[in-house]
Design a protein around this motif. Structure first.
Motif, PDB file in Angstrom:
ATOM      1  N   LEU A 221       0.954  -1.277  -0.159  1.00 19.70           N
ATOM      2  CA  LEU A 221      -0.215  -0.024   0.070  1.00 19.70           C
ATOM      3  C   LEU A 221       0.936   1.288   0.034  1.00 19.70           C
ATOM      4  O   LEU A 221       2.027   1.245   0.722  1.00 19.70           O
ATOM      5  N   ILE A 222       0.382   2.184  -0.829  1.00 24.38           N
ATOM      6  CA  ILE A 222       1.035   3.727  -0.706  1.00 24.38           C
ATOM      7  C   ILE A 222       0.132   4.533  -0.216  1.00 24.38           C
ATOM      8  O   ILE A 222      -0.833   4.508  -0.650  1.00 24.38           O
TER       9      ILE A 222
ATOM     10  N   ILE B 226       2.105  -6.862   2.749  1.00 26.94           N
ATOM     11  CA  ILE B 226       3.710  -7.192   3.032  1.00 26.94           C
ATOM     12  C   ILE B 226       4.110  -5.865   3.230  1.00 26.94           C
ATOM     13  O   ILE B 226       5.352  -6.115   3.996  1.00 26.94           O
ATOM     14  N   GLY B 227       3.811  -4.758   3.025  1.00 24.79           N
ATOM     15  CA  GLY B 227       4.283  -3.512   3.285  1.00 24.79           C
ATOM     16  C   GLY B 227       3.497  -2.211   3.071  1.00 24.79           C
ATOM     17  O   GLY B 227       2.723  -2.436   2.275  1.00 24.79           O
ATOM     18  N   ILE B 228       3.727  -1.303   3.689  1.00 26.83           N
ATOM     19  CA  ILE B 228       3.055  -0.077   3.656  1.00 26.83           C
ATOM     20  C   ILE B 228       3.969   1.149   3.695  1.00 26.83           C
ATOM     21  O   ILE B 228       5.010   1.339   4.199  1.00 26.83           O
ATOM     22  N   ILE B 229       3.758   2.052   2.628  1.00 26.47           N
ATOM     23  CA  ILE B 229       4.734   3.093   2.333  1.00 26.47           C
ATOM     24  C   ILE B 229       3.899   4.442   2.346  1.00 26.47           C
ATOM     25  O   ILE B 229       3.068   4.486   1.621  1.00 26.47           O
ATOM     26  N   SER B 230       4.059   5.139   3.365  1.00 28.61           N
ATOM     27  CA  SER B 230       3.659   6.713   3.347  1.00 28.61           C
ATOM     28  C   SER B 230       4.505   7.502   3.064  1.00 28.61           C
ATOM     29  O   SER B 230       5.850   7.599   3.026  1.00 28.61           O
ATOM     30  N   GLN B 231       4.311   8.705   1.986  1.00 30.33           N
ATOM     31  CA  GLN B 231       5.011   9.630   1.288  1.00 30.33           C
ATOM     32  C   GLN B 231       4.509  11.078   1.435  1.00 30.33           C
ATOM     33  O   GLN B 231       3.239  11.224   1.546  1.00 30.33           O
TER      34      GLN B 231
ATOM     35  N   ASP C 286      -0.161   8.187   7.832  1.00 31.49           N
ATOM     36  CA  ASP C 286       1.020   7.664   8.002  1.00 31.49           C
ATOM     37  C   ASP C 286       0.914   6.048   7.750  1.00 31.49           C
ATOM     38  O   ASP C 286      -0.069   5.639   7.627  1.00 31.49           O
ATOM     39  N   SER C 287       1.965   5.313   7.936  1.00 33.00           N
ATOM     40  CA  SER C 287       2.044   3.988   7.518  1.00 33.00           C
ATOM     41  C   SER C 287       1.154   3.128   8.267  1.00 33.00           C
ATOM     42  O   SER C 287       0.260   2.185   8.073  1.00 33.00           O
ATOM     43  N   PRO C 288       1.367   3.262   9.661  1.00 36.33           N
ATOM     44  CA  PRO C 288       0.431   2.604  10.700  1.00 36.33           C
ATOM     45  C   PRO C 288      -0.721   2.624  10.760  1.00 36.33           C
ATOM     46  O   PRO C 288      -1.695   1.806  11.077  1.00 36.33           O
ATOM     47  N   SER C 289      -1.111   3.978  10.289  1.00 34.75           N
ATOM     48  CA  SER C 289      -2.537   4.248  10.246  1.00 34.75           C
ATOM     49  C   SER C 289      -3.482   3.319   9.258  1.00 34.75           C
ATOM     50  O   SER C 289      -4.552   3.206   9.118  1.00 34.75           O
ATOM     51  N   ALA C 290      -2.792   2.900   8.038  1.00 36.58           N
ATOM     52  CA  ALA C 290      -3.259   2.189   7.167  1.00 36.58           C
ATOM     53  C   ALA C 290      -3.958   0.893   7.476  1.00 36.58           C
ATOM     54  O   ALA C 290      -5.043   0.330   7.236  1.00 36.58           O
ATOM     55  N   ILE C 291      -3.162   0.333   8.696  1.00 41.43           N
ATOM     56  CA  ILE C 291      -3.906  -0.811   9.211  1.00 41.43           C
ATOM     57  C   ILE C 291      -5.173  -0.644   9.946  1.00 41.43           C
ATOM     58  O   ILE C 291      -6.268  -1.486   9.731  1.00 41.43           O
ATOM     59  N   ILE C 292      -5.353   0.581  10.570  1.00 38.20           N
ATOM     60  CA  ILE C 292      -6.550   1.102  11.447  1.00 38.20           C
ATOM     61  C   ILE C 292      -7.377   1.287  10.380  1.00 38.20           C
ATOM     62  O   ILE C 292      -8.675   0.910  10.660  1.00 38.20           O
ATOM     63  N   ARG C 293      -7.146   1.900   9.385  1.00 38.16           N
ATOM     64  CA  ARG C 293      -8.112   2.170   8.281  1.00 38.16           C
ATOM     65  C   ARG C 293      -8.902   1.079   7.677  1.00 38.16           C
ATOM     66  O   ARG C 293     -10.116   1.082   7.385  1.00 38.16           O
TER      67      ARG C 293
END
Length: 443
Positions: free
Chosen positions: A208-209, A332-337, A309-316
């Motif tokens: 996820l981006i 397998i991976g999350i990238i925030s930018q 941010d990246s950890p927030s994607a899991i909560i989302r």
């Protein structure tokens, strides 16, 4: 017959444009028919001539002096937008007349104010270029066209919405040659590049981006696809819209009228024997579930999600109703930018800084402004927060897990937060303190 009456007739009969000249009614319609010609002739009592978009445009250019000025004005504005490396042009009604703003390096600035008398003709000109319905002003519309400046060809995407009884247009400029879809081109280097290559070597899983609109997510996705693009891999995408065509990759565009959505497009792609798939954005629980199931059953999938941010994607994902075990098994991976404006190397100057938020004390830099830059800035580059999902992170993805717990665990596993990435850029003199705070406001 008055001009307003003729335009009224055009709207009632569903044609895109009606104009009157030399006792002939010129009509631009999607599907002209003999019956439509007869209906128009009976209503207005004039001969009817159907014209295509190209002929209509030529008639606009050869019409009155005011319209010739509009043609020249539109060319000048588009040339300046390309020359100044602007990403967007906003055409919008104002309290007096109308104005144009442009977005350069992520920031809007005022380009100019113009008289009310030429507003409708200017909007019509842009809509004709974009093959939009110029008779429709009450509903949102989308279109696109290309513009040539010197030896540069730029794709321009147009969006129109009704505001203040008129229309606001936004033109998105996409420079085919000016974008570098490579790790270096998007700012990936060092440890971040190593982490990305590790993710891209995985045979399956969901990457996820994350980030707000305008943070460079699409450029990152295209870069990943280009790295993976080999003759041995079948790569498919579903996008809204397809911004750039990439040779060797099968790209499908969202089209609600044809029942092509992110969800239905992803389901269809699964029947096309893919190794790699890209879904432009996860907007619903259905899309997320299909993407995760596909990632678990042998596909490498990329998509985007709007989180801070990246950890927030899991909560989302959990808030969308996705079962924690599916997230743990599939992601397998999350990238925030974010994209940050970089200081001009020709005119930046050293200043002493003491800042408690970024924990910086010592020499930093600020822009001055010179012939090589705009207000001290000379381009943009991305900062990244990369969070591979380790076994310890996966074990935490359970009902009730808090965002603070995930953030703490991610840092313990080596993730460099966006705030720390900004601090490093400030300390190295790549960006100034003001840009650091401007970017923090999006987190």
């Amino acid at each position: 017959m008055a001009k307003n009456d003729i335009q009224d007739i055009g709207r009632r009969l569903g044609v895109r444009y009606v104009s009157e000249k030399d006792d002939i009614l010129y009509v631009n319609a999607d599907e002209p028919s003999p019956e439509l010609r007869d209906d128009l002739r009976d209503v207005v009592g004039k001969e009817v001539c159907f014209v295509d978009d190209g002929e209509l445009l030529r008639r606009e250019e050869n019409c009155s002096g005011a319209r010739v000025d509009v043609v020249r004005l539109s060319e000048t504005i588009l040339d300046d937008a390309v020359k100044e490396c602007c990403s967007d042009v906003h055409i919008e009604p104002a309290d007096a007349g109308w104005r144009i703003r442009m977005r350069r390096n992520g920031t809007l600035f005022l380009y100019g104010h113009y008289p009310e008398a030429i507003y409708s003709e200017f909007v019509t000109r842009i809509k004709i270029l974009a093959r939009m319905n110029i008779g429709e002003r009450r509903r949102p519309q989308d279109g696109r066209f290309t513009h040539n400046y010197l030896e540069q060809t730029v794709d321009i995407r147009v969006s129109a919405i009704p505001v203040k009884g008129k229309e606001k247009l936004v033109l998105r400029l996409l420079d085919r040659a000016g974008l570098d879809y490579s790790p270096e081109g998007i700012g990936l280097a060092g440890e971040n590049l190593s982490l990305v290559h590790t993710l891209l070597r995985q045979p399956l899983g969901l990457v996820l981006i994350c980030g707000p609109t305008g943070s460079g997510k699409t450029s990152t996705l295209y870069t990943f696809l280009k790295i993976l693009n080999t003759v041995e891999r079948n790569i498919l995408t579903i996008e809204d819209p397809v911004e750039f065509a990439i040779e060797g990759i099968n790209q499908m565009q969202v089209n609600p009228k044809a029942d092509i959505t992110f969800t239905s497009g992803l389901e269809a792609m699964l029947r096309q024997d893919p190794e790699v798939m890209m879904v432009g954005e996860i907007r619903s629980k259905e899309t997320a579930e299909i993407a995760l199931r596909s990632s678990i059953t042998g596909h490498l999938i990329f998509s985007t999600l709007h989180t801070t941010d990246s950890p927030s994607a899991i909560i989302r994902l959990m808030d969308m109703g996705i079962e924690p075990y599916m997230i743990s098994a599939g992601v397998i991976g999350i990238i925030s930018q974010r994209l940050v404006r970089t200081l001009c190397p020709h005119c930046k100057r050293a200043v002493h800084t003491k800042d408690t938020y970024f924990q910086i004390e010592g020499t930093t830099y600020e822009g001055v402004g010179c012939p090589h830059c705009t207000d001290g800035y000379s381009g943009r580059e991305a900062i990244f927060e990369i969070m591979p999902l380790s076994e310890s992170m996966r074990a935490l993805i359970k009902p009730g897990v808090t965002l603070d717990t995930l953030r703490r665990a991610a840092r313990e596993n080596g993730m460099v937060p966006l705030k720390e990435a900004l601090r490093e850029k400030i300390a190295k003199g790549t960006i100034d303190l003001d840009e650091g705070y401007r970017t923090i406001m999006t987190m």
